[in-house]
Design a protein around this motif. Sequence first.
Motif, PDB file in Angstrom:
ATOM      1  N   THR A 187       0.836  -1.189  -0.019  1.00 35.80           N
ATOM      2  CA  THR A 187       0.117   0.065  -0.067  1.00 35.80           C
ATOM      3  C   THR A 187       0.949   1.192  -0.078  1.00 35.80           C
ATOM      4  O   THR A 187       2.115   1.097   0.394  1.00 35.80           O
ATOM      5  CB  THR A 187      -0.780   0.084   1.181  1.00 35.80           C
ATOM      6  OG1 THR A 187       0.079   0.078   2.426  1.00 35.80           O
ATOM      7  CG2 THR A 187      -1.751  -1.312   1.466  1.00 35.80           C
ATOM      8  N   HIS A 257      -1.200  -1.557   8.916  1.00 35.32           N
ATOM      9  CA  HIS A 257      -2.615  -1.197   8.968  1.00 35.32           C
ATOM     10  C   HIS A 257      -3.443  -1.661  10.060  1.00 35.32           C
ATOM     11  O   HIS A 257      -4.642  -1.406  10.353  1.00 35.32           O
ATOM     12  CB  HIS A 257      -3.136  -1.523   7.618  1.00 35.32           C
ATOM     13  CG  HIS A 257      -2.818  -0.512   6.111  1.00 35.32           C
ATOM     14  ND1 HIS A 257      -3.522   0.480   5.995  1.00 35.32           N
ATOM     15  CD2 HIS A 257      -1.795  -0.956   5.422  1.00 35.32           C
ATOM     16  CE1 HIS A 257      -2.782   0.961   5.009  1.00 35.32           C
ATOM     17  NE2 HIS A 257      -1.793   0.048   4.628  1.00 35.32           N
ATOM     18  N   GLU A 285     -11.714  -2.098   2.008  1.00 36.78           N
ATOM     19  CA  GLU A 285     -10.984  -1.514   2.485  1.00 36.78           C
ATOM     20  C   GLU A 285      -9.707  -2.063   2.088  1.00 36.78           C
ATOM     21  O   GLU A 285      -8.673  -1.259   1.829  1.00 36.78           O
ATOM     22  CB  GLU A 285     -10.918  -1.392   4.045  1.00 36.78           C
ATOM     23  CG  GLU A 285      -9.973  -0.308   4.734  1.00 36.78           C
ATOM     24  CD  GLU A 285     -10.088  -0.410   6.100  1.00 36.78           C
ATOM     25  OE1 GLU A 285      -9.432   0.586   6.795  1.00 36.78           O
ATOM     26  OE2 GLU A 285     -10.578  -1.186   6.737  1.00 36.78           O
ATOM     27  N   GLU A 289      -6.568  -0.248  -0.679  1.00 33.52           N
ATOM     28  CA  GLU A 289      -5.479   0.097  -0.182  1.00 33.52           C
ATOM     29  C   GLU A 289      -4.409  -0.617  -0.713  1.00 33.52           C
ATOM     30  O   GLU A 289      -3.329   0.122  -0.999  1.00 33.52           O
ATOM     31  CB  GLU A 289      -5.382  -0.298   1.495  1.00 33.52           C
ATOM     32  CG  GLU A 289      -6.040   0.652   2.427  1.00 33.52           C
ATOM     33  CD  GLU A 289      -5.515   2.173   2.434  1.00 33.52           C
ATOM     34  OE1 GLU A 289      -4.567   2.488   2.132  1.00 33.52           O
ATOM     35  OE2 GLU A 289      -6.471   2.930   2.931  1.00 33.52           O
TER      36      GLU A 289
END
Length: 338
Positions: A187, A257, A285, A289
Motif C-alpha cells: 500500500t 494497517h 478497505e 488500499e
Amino acid sequence: MKIYTTAPLEDPRKARTIYKELEDIGYDGGFSFEAKHDPFLTLAVAAEHTSTLRLGTAIAIAFARNPMNLANLGYDMQSISGGRFFLGLGSQVKPHIEKRFSSVWSHPAERMREIVLAIKAIWNCWEGKAPLNFEGKFYRHTIMIPAFNPGPNPFGPPPILTGGFGPLMTAVAGEAADGFIGHPFNTRRSLLENTLPALEKGLSKSGRQRSDIEIICATLVVTADTEEAFEASKLAARKQLAFYGSTPAYLPTLACHGWDDVHAELNRLSKAGRWDDMTGLISDEILNEVAVLGERHEIAGKLRARLAGIADGVSITHNRCPDPGHWADIVQAFKREG
C-alpha cells in the motif's frame, strides 16, 4: 514517472508481436517474468521487433544461475537491445531453488548482494576498468582470459535492479544495485513505512542517495468497461491478495494497517486448503488500499497519487487481464498527465 507492464507470454512465439504492441500503445517499457519460459530469450526476440521500448527481466531468478552466467546474459542483452535493457533479479523461495532448480539456498539477502557485486566486478573487467578479482563468501571469480572477454559494451553495462519485499532484501537494492522493483502486495503506507526506510538503510551503508537508484513499483489495477467485468476483476484481485496475505512473509503490509488478524485467519484457512473461503476476508478497505480501483478515466491519476514521492516508475499488473491492449487508454492518459 514512467509506465511499464509485464508482457503476458503463455506462448513465447508471441514475443515477436506483443512487445511491439506495447511499444505502439505508448508503454515506456515491457518486462518478462520467469515462470513457464526463459525470461531472456523472449526479450532477445523482442529487441529485434522494437526500437524504443525498454526491456527488462522482472524478474529473472538469480539463485538458479551464477554471476558469470548472469553477467554474460545481461551484457549480451544490452548489446542486442541497443542499450535498452535492465537486468532485474529476484530470489524466489527456498523450496523452488532447492527442489525445482537443484541449486543452493542460504542467506538470501547476503547472497543477492554478492551476486550483484560479482556481476559488476565482471563487467568492470570487461570494460577495462579493473582486473577480475572477486572473492566473496558464496562466489569467486578470479580468472578472465582474452578468449572469454567480450570487451567494452558499446552501450555500457546495463543497470541491475533487484526485487524484494522484506527489509533485508530491500536494503540490498539500496546498498548494491542500481534500482529496486517493488512487490504488488504493498500500500502507499507500507511503501512509506516499510520499503523506503529499508532502501534508505542500504543507501546509507554504501554512501549513496535516493537519486542514485531507480524505484519501480508493480501495482495491481482493477478497472473495466462494464459493471459485470468490474466485479469479476475485483473478485480476481481479492483471490490474488488472499493468497499473498496468507503468506507470513507478506504480513508487514497488513500489519502496518493493523490487519494482523486477517493474516492469521488467511494463513489458517490456507493450511486447511479452504482457498475459496479466503477471498471473503479481503474487505473493500484492504482491496482499495493495496490495489488501484476505479473507472478507466480515473486510474492514471490514482496511480500517480499512489506513488507520488515514492517511485520513478509504475508497472501495472492484474493476472486477469493478459491482453496488452487492455490498458491502452490508461497508458495514454498517464503519458498525457506526465
